[in-house]
Scaffold this active site. Structure first.
Site, PDB file in Angstrom:
ATOM      1  N   GLY A  86      20.463  19.225  -7.511  1.00 21.38           N
ATOM      2  CA  GLY A  86      20.005  19.542  -6.166  1.00 21.38           C
ATOM      3  C   GLY A  86      20.787  18.583  -5.586  1.00 21.38           C
ATOM      4  N   GLY A  88      20.910  16.188  -1.776  1.00 18.98           N
ATOM      5  CA  GLY A  88      20.752  16.144   0.655  1.00 18.98           C
ATOM      6  C   GLY A  88      21.761  15.214   0.992  1.00 18.98           C
ATOM      7  CG  ASP A 228      12.434  18.802   6.297  1.00 19.54           C
ATOM      8  OD1 ASP A 228      12.355  19.590   6.998  1.00 19.54           O
ATOM      9  OD2 ASP A 228      13.233  18.605   5.913  1.00 19.54           O
ATOM     10  CG  ASP A 436     -22.466   9.049 -23.705  1.00 20.79           C
ATOM     11  OD1 ASP A 436     -21.477   8.997 -24.950  1.00 20.79           O
ATOM     12  OD2 ASP A 436     -23.130   8.387 -23.455  1.00 20.79           O
ATOM     13  CG  ASP A 474     -11.466   0.927 -21.727  1.00 23.35           C
ATOM     14  OD1 ASP A 474     -11.139   0.553 -23.198  1.00 23.35           O
ATOM     15  OD2 ASP A 474     -12.788   1.579 -21.681  1.00 23.35           O
ATOM     16  CG  ASP A 512     -13.862 -13.190   0.529  1.00 24.49           C
ATOM     17  OD1 ASP A 512     -12.274 -14.026   0.744  1.00 24.49           O
ATOM     18  OD2 ASP A 512     -15.152 -13.541   1.968  1.00 24.49           O
ATOM     19  CG  ASP A 553      -4.740  -9.898  10.269  1.00 23.59           C
ATOM     20  OD1 ASP A 553      -5.275  -9.176   9.149  1.00 23.59           O
ATOM     21  OD2 ASP A 553      -5.987 -11.002  10.299  1.00 23.59           O
ATOM     22  CD  GLU A 560      -7.796  -4.899   9.626  1.00 24.97           C
ATOM     23  OE1 GLU A 560      -6.580  -4.655  10.009  1.00 24.97           O
ATOM     24  OE2 GLU A 560      -8.117  -5.746   8.062  1.00 24.97           O
TER      25      GLU A 560
END
Length: 582
Positions: A86, A88, A228, A436, A474, A512, A553, A560
């Site tokens: 297809g 668009g 849309d 397990d 892993d 951090d 920033d 945040e």
């Protein structure tokens, strides 16, 4: 042809504004998908400004000039291009097959747009990054290594997690001329083709509308306005009668919170909401579009009738033709028909929901979550699963998959800090121990627990869900307990515990690394990519875009980070398909 009366000044003014900057585009006519219209689009993001109901975001930050996105450039060595599927106004979709396995995929090919100086047009860069972000926001793909070889034949760039209501994005590629997005191949055709085939009952319509609204609800939960929503953008995975319905296109989607407004006209004319034409709209616009789809599925026609709507409905349904001026007038003013057949025979609940979605006042429409709770769509399934957690494990995996990569890893760190004997996870500990069987503290993904649970999942979908629980480093592809808890636990309940803020603080401090008080690009590089080049391009940048929403920033503050970790009511399991065998 019905002629427009100019006697009503307010109506003429609204229609004039709707047409002022409109230029038609190729069918199907998504009228911002032309490049000139796209240049007027703006990104609606949270920015730390006033959060009043009239907040309007109209600015776009400038992107640095780019020649490459940083996507993989070995598409031709990995895939064989087959027939065109297809096209668009912004891209072309082809069927491709893996040269390694022979498996089929779809690829959306988008020609690069160039500005002066051999640099890509900045807004084109934003457009591509934005579409990939939307797919990732509804489920972040990550590099899948050994797990892919265990559950499936090897696939390149296999992703992890994500909602089963959205076609899966396997990876992004580019060359000097194009960007290529490799996606799940949906072979079952558009939902509207099934309506035409005469196979649709009211129950079938309800199932399709539920799938559409789930997609909308999941997007809105991540502050994504689709813009849309239409039948063309939903495909069935296979031709089977009970095949799942998947959303395939987020080319016009924008980030937008419930209290923010967009002012750019975007969408496909027939399905566009009245407020979009008035250039002030938000999340409810998607619900109007879903309402048009629901109306079509139930009746086989459009809702517009009377002097200003009958001809539009007839021309579109019979010939797929219309004039934009006439459509806009119908959307704004035409009567909506809820009296002619089959409305005299469908259930009252069906009629009530469709009418609620097609309220011209967006404030009167239900949210997607509210619509999903409507009696026409709600049902209780008796779960006959042998899995220890019962029948909602697939819903839990999908919900976890819609979280971004940063949030997934952060939740794993919080899960690590929750004592195993805590009441918050006691049931999860028991379930993990039952699965397990070797008592290793690890759950071998090769056990194919989902296959044994009686769920209607394809093997690729199974891999998508399970692989998000496997650490990338892993090599055995085993599922660690912390990862299991992170995906299965009810984080809304955990968030109300006394220890929540301490757990989030510890997770923040783990990210951090340099102790600067904020999470920067280097911190994310170390945590998300083990200090190396990220296996999936844009991983770090996408994490910044997702979390750095208050001051933008380039760093993530504790505030945040806490906002990122918050679990809203929109994280309810009801937003996701159970995929139980019917």
């Amino acid at each position: 042809m019905v002629h427009f009366s100019y006697s009503d000044t307010s109506r003429f003014t609204s229609l004039r504004h709707a047409l002022a900057s409109f230029k038609p585009s190729p069918a199907p006519p998504s009228f911002t998908s032309t490049w000139k219209q796209f240049k007027r689009q703006r990104l609606c993001r949270s920015s730390g400004r006033s959060s009043s109901s009239d907040t309007t975001i109209t600015s776009v930050s400038k992107n640095a000039p780019l020649r490459l996105f940083g996507y993989r450039q070995d598409f031709e060595s990995r895939y064989e291009l087959k027939e065109k599927v297809g096209s668009g106004s912004f891209g072309t979709v082809y069927k491709v097959s893996s040269k390694q396995t022979g498996e089929d995929f779809a690829v959306k090919t988008i020609a690069k747009r160039w500005a002066s100086g051999a640099q890509m047009e900045p807004l084109f860069v934003r457009r591509i990054q934005h579409e990939v972000d939307i797919y990732n926001h509804i489920g972040k793909p990550t590099a899948c290594r050994q797990i892919c070889h265990m559950l499936l034949s090897p696939k390149i760039d296999a992703g992890a997690g994500r909602s089963l209501n959205v076609a899966y994005l396997y990876g992004a590629y580019e060359d000097s001329k194009n960007v290529m997005l490799v996606m799940e191949l949906c072979k079952g055709g558009e939902m509207w083709n099934r309506v035409r085939s005469g196979r649709y009952s009211e129950k079938d319509a309800a199932n399709a509308v539920r799938d559409v609204l789930r997609t909308v609800a999941q997007c809105h939960a991540r502050n994504v306005l689709i813009r849309d929503v239409k039948p063309d953008n939903f495909l069935y995975l296979t031709s089977d009668e009970n095949a799942p319905l998947k959303a395939i296109d987020f080319g016009l989607a924008q980030y937008c919170k419930a209290d923010e407004n967009l002012r750019e006209k975007a969408g496909t004319a027939i399905y566009i909401a009245p407020e979009v034409l008035k250039m002030k709209y938000s999340l409810p616009a998607d619900l109007w579009s879903a309402g048009i789809i629901a109306y079509q599925l139930v009746t086989g026609r459009l809702p517009f009738t009377g002097e200003e709507g009958e001809e539009v409905s007839t021309q579109y349904m019979e010939k797929k033709q219309f004039e934009h001026k006439e459509v806009f007038r119908a959307v704004l003013y035409a009567d909506l028909d809820f009296t002619r057949a089959p409305w005299d025979t469908v259930s009252p609940a069906c009629k009530a929901l469709v009418q609620s979605l097609l309220q011209r006042d967006p404030a009167c429409r239900p949210t997607a979550v509210e619509a999903l709770k409507h009696s026409w769509l709600s049902y209780t399934e008796e779960v006959a699963s042998d899995l220890p957690l019962g029948g909602d494990i697939v819903q839990r995996l999908q919900r976890f998959g819609t979280y971004g990569r940063l949030k997934q890893i952060a939740l794993r760190k919080v899960a690590h800090n929750i004592a195993s004997d805590s009441a918050l996870v006691s049931d999860l500990r028991k379930a993990f121990q039952q699965l397990d069987t070797a008592d290793t503290g690890e759950l071998a993904s090769r056990q194919k627990a989902l296959e044994q649970g009686g769920f209607n999942l394809s093997r690729p979908e199974m891999q998508q869900l399970v692989s998000q629980l496997v650490d990338e480093m892993d090599e055995q592809g085993d599922i660690q307990y912390d990862n299991w808890v992170a995906a299965m636990v009810d984080w809304r309940e955990v968030e109300h515990s006394q220890e929540w803020h301490d757990w989030v603080q510890k997770a923040f401090e783990a990210f951090d690394v340099d102790g600067s008080g904020s999470i920067g690009i280097k911190d994310l590089q170390d945590m998300l990519c083990q200090g190396e080049i990220c296996a999936v391009p844009d991983t770090v940048e996408a994490a910044i875009r997702e979390a750095d929403v208050l001051d933008q920033d380039g760093n993530i503050s504790l505030e945040e980070f806490e906002a990122l970790m918050h679990s809203a009511d929109t994280d309810a399991l009801d937003l996701f398909d159970t995929r139980h065998h019917s």
